[in-house]
Design an enzyme around this catalytic site. Structure first.
Site, PDB file in Angstrom:
ATOM      1  N   ASP A 200       0.853  -1.200   0.000  1.00  0.00           N
ATOM      2  CA  ASP A 200       0.000   0.000   0.000  1.00  0.00           C
ATOM      3  C   ASP A 200       0.885   1.246   0.000  1.00  0.00           C
ATOM      4  O   ASP A 200       1.611   1.502   0.955  1.00  0.00           O
ATOM      5  CB  ASP A 200      -0.890  -0.023   1.242  1.00  0.00           C
ATOM      6  CG  ASP A 200      -1.883   1.123   1.274  1.00  0.00           C
ATOM      7  OD1 ASP A 200      -1.903   1.936   0.334  1.00  0.00           O
ATOM      8  OD2 ASP A 200      -2.651   1.198   2.255  1.00  0.00           O
ATOM      9  N   GLU A 226      -1.594  -1.161  -3.953  1.00  0.00           N
ATOM     10  CA  GLU A 226      -2.712  -0.302  -3.544  1.00  0.00           C
ATOM     11  C   GLU A 226      -2.357   1.178  -3.612  1.00  0.00           C
ATOM     12  O   GLU A 226      -1.299   1.594  -3.149  1.00  0.00           O
ATOM     13  CB  GLU A 226      -3.127  -0.680  -2.115  1.00  0.00           C
ATOM     14  CG  GLU A 226      -4.313   0.083  -1.578  1.00  0.00           C
ATOM     15  CD  GLU A 226      -4.816  -0.495  -0.268  1.00  0.00           C
ATOM     16  OE1 GLU A 226      -5.431   0.249   0.509  1.00  0.00           O
ATOM     17  OE2 GLU A 226      -4.584  -1.698  -0.015  1.00  0.00           O
ATOM     18  N   GLU A 252     -10.311   4.029  -1.918  1.00  0.00           N
ATOM     19  CA  GLU A 252     -10.723   4.435  -0.574  1.00  0.00           C
ATOM     20  C   GLU A 252     -10.928   5.943  -0.472  1.00  0.00           C
ATOM     21  O   GLU A 252     -11.652   6.418   0.411  1.00  0.00           O
ATOM     22  CB  GLU A 252      -9.683   3.990   0.458  1.00  0.00           C
ATOM     23  CG  GLU A 252      -8.367   4.744   0.385  1.00  0.00           C
ATOM     24  CD  GLU A 252      -7.324   4.228   1.357  1.00  0.00           C
ATOM     25  OE1 GLU A 252      -7.070   4.913   2.356  1.00  0.00           O
ATOM     26  OE2 GLU A 252      -6.786   3.140   1.109  1.00  0.00           O
ATOM     27  N   HIS A 302     -12.316  -1.342   1.839  1.00  0.00           N
ATOM     28  CA  HIS A 302     -11.333  -0.693   2.703  1.00  0.00           C
ATOM     29  C   HIS A 302     -11.929  -0.587   4.095  1.00  0.00           C
ATOM     30  O   HIS A 302     -13.069  -0.148   4.258  1.00  0.00           O
ATOM     31  CB  HIS A 302     -11.006   0.698   2.161  1.00  0.00           C
ATOM     32  CG  HIS A 302     -10.026   1.452   3.015  1.00  0.00           C
ATOM     33  ND1 HIS A 302     -10.415   2.353   3.993  1.00  0.00           N
ATOM     34  CD2 HIS A 302      -8.676   1.429   3.049  1.00  0.00           C
ATOM     35  CE1 HIS A 302      -9.341   2.854   4.570  1.00  0.00           C
ATOM     36  NE2 HIS A 302      -8.278   2.310   4.023  1.00  0.00           N
TER      37      HIS A 302
END
Length: 388
Positions: A200, A226, A252, A302
């Site tokens: 991420d 991500e 998200e 998320h």
């Protein structure tokens, strides 16, 4: 039934240690719990996404902007309320904090509806496609330490999360492209060759830097990459998806059906990650989910926040149809933060005990069967950690 009061419980506490990701370090844990009260004594609980001062700003929107709009309304009319609030706020915020504030209220209205109907939310939506969901554990946060110390810690922490029983793990990136590749290699070394890991970036890269890191993730057989670039960079997402083998995930930081329509039509995501506590609540999440599936894009929610957010997501994951269908369909996962969080572990009168469930079941978490979201916060706990 009428709405009589909406209360924002903004909670805060010092963390045992400072943690970070690609955008900042933080030393306080926070949560924003929304309580909707009615004249018949039925209370609903929801949560707004957003830490620290964002939570305090959202509190003002909930109590001073949204509450006057809907006092006296029937809480069961949640879709009517959603569109009423959104339309009145459209000129002032089609994304961001107004939608985060509306999310917490909307989730609480769904909780009320479930309690009135005598059903968990997944039953209100249409039933459970699964009674339990597999969970992945993320950790490997950044700290103010050397690259070498990060590498050693990431390797050990990744192995520890695997050994907790989670079916996959996720690391943070953010030290810079070359050092981030070293961190990813450490995680792969820690979990071994056959265990899923994800990375991420929290949108910290340019497209060229994201390609540099993404090619390394390809070689390491990472499951997804991500938020590699800024959420506004739709072209970057599309280019990365076309040029890399690793799955590209994100979303998200996107809000409502109109924002998600643009992302999905751009074809830049392999995996969509909507945040129910931010994008507009359960009402809007269900519309976004339908859009994702209409574009044949799998969804892994998320999840960041307190036990209210976790319970809400478990309800939604239960009701999520498999995509595509078949004997062995692609299944969603529950995102679980393995770092210490008292607002997740100690908030509820009857805790979810996610880590214990994962360890005992070999990686799965049961869907709460209680009414509404299926959990109730401990009021004494709310009072103890409230920001006044």
């Amino acid at each position: 039934m009428k709405i009589t009061r909406i209360i924002s419980h903004v909670l805060s506490c010092d963390m045992p240690e400072e943690l970070g990701y690609s955008q900042q370090y933080y030393s306080k844990r926070s949560a924003h719990i929304v309580e909707v009260q009615t004249d018949e004594g039925v209370t609903g609980w929801g949560e707004c996404f957003g830490p620290g001062n964002v939570a305090l700003a959202n509190k003002a929107i909930v109590e001073r902007v949204i509450q006057p709009m809907i006092l006296g309304d029937d809480p069961i009319d949640r879709d009517v309320i959603w569109h009423k609030v959104y339309n009145l706020l459209r000129d002032h915020g089609q994304k961001g904090m107004p939608l985060q504030a509306l999310s917490g209220v909307d989730i609480a209205l769904w909780d009320i509806a479930g309690k009135v109907a005598g059903l968990p939310i997944h039953k209100l939506i249409g039933g459970a496609h699964r009674t339990q969901v597999q969970a992945y554990g993320y950790g490997m946060m950044l700290k103010r330490q050397s690259v070498d110390d990060h590498i050693a810690r990431f390797k050990d922490e990744a192995a520890a999360i695997r050994d907790m029983g989670f079916v996959a793990t996720k690391m943070k990136l953010g030290l810079g492209p070359k050092d981030d590749v070293k961190l990813a290699q450490a995680v792969r070394d820690g979990v071994g060759a056959d265990f899923k890991f994800m990375a991420d970036a929290n949108h910290c890269y340019t497209t060229s830097d994201a390609f540099y890191v993404g090619r390394a993730l390809d070689e390491l057989d990472a499951y997804w990459f991500e938020e590699p670039v800024a959420p506004e960079d739709h072209d970057g997402y599309r280019e990365l998806r076309a040029g890399l083998k690793v799955n590209i995930s994100g979303g998200e930081a996107e809000f409502n059906r109109w924002g998600w329509r643009a992302i999905l039509e751009n074809r830049g995501l392999d995996i969509a990650q909507p945040e129910v506590c931010a994008l507009g609540g359960i009402s809007e999440y269900l519309r976004v989910l339908a859009l994702c599936h209409a574009h044949f894009t799998p969804v892994i929610n998320h999840v960041w926040g307190s036990a209210v957010a976790v319970a809400t997501n478990l309800q939604l994951l239960a009701a999520m149809p498999p995509l595509p269908g078949g004997l062995n369909p692609w299944e969603p996962l529950l995102e679980f933060d393995t770092t210490e969080n008292i607002f997740r572990d100690d908030l509820l009168a009857d805790p979810l005990d996610i880590k214990k469930q994962v360890k005992a079941s070999g990686g799965s978490v049961a869907i709460p069967q209680g009414l509404g979201i299926g959990v109730e916060p401990d009021r004494d706990f709310l009072k103890a950690y409230a920001v006044t």
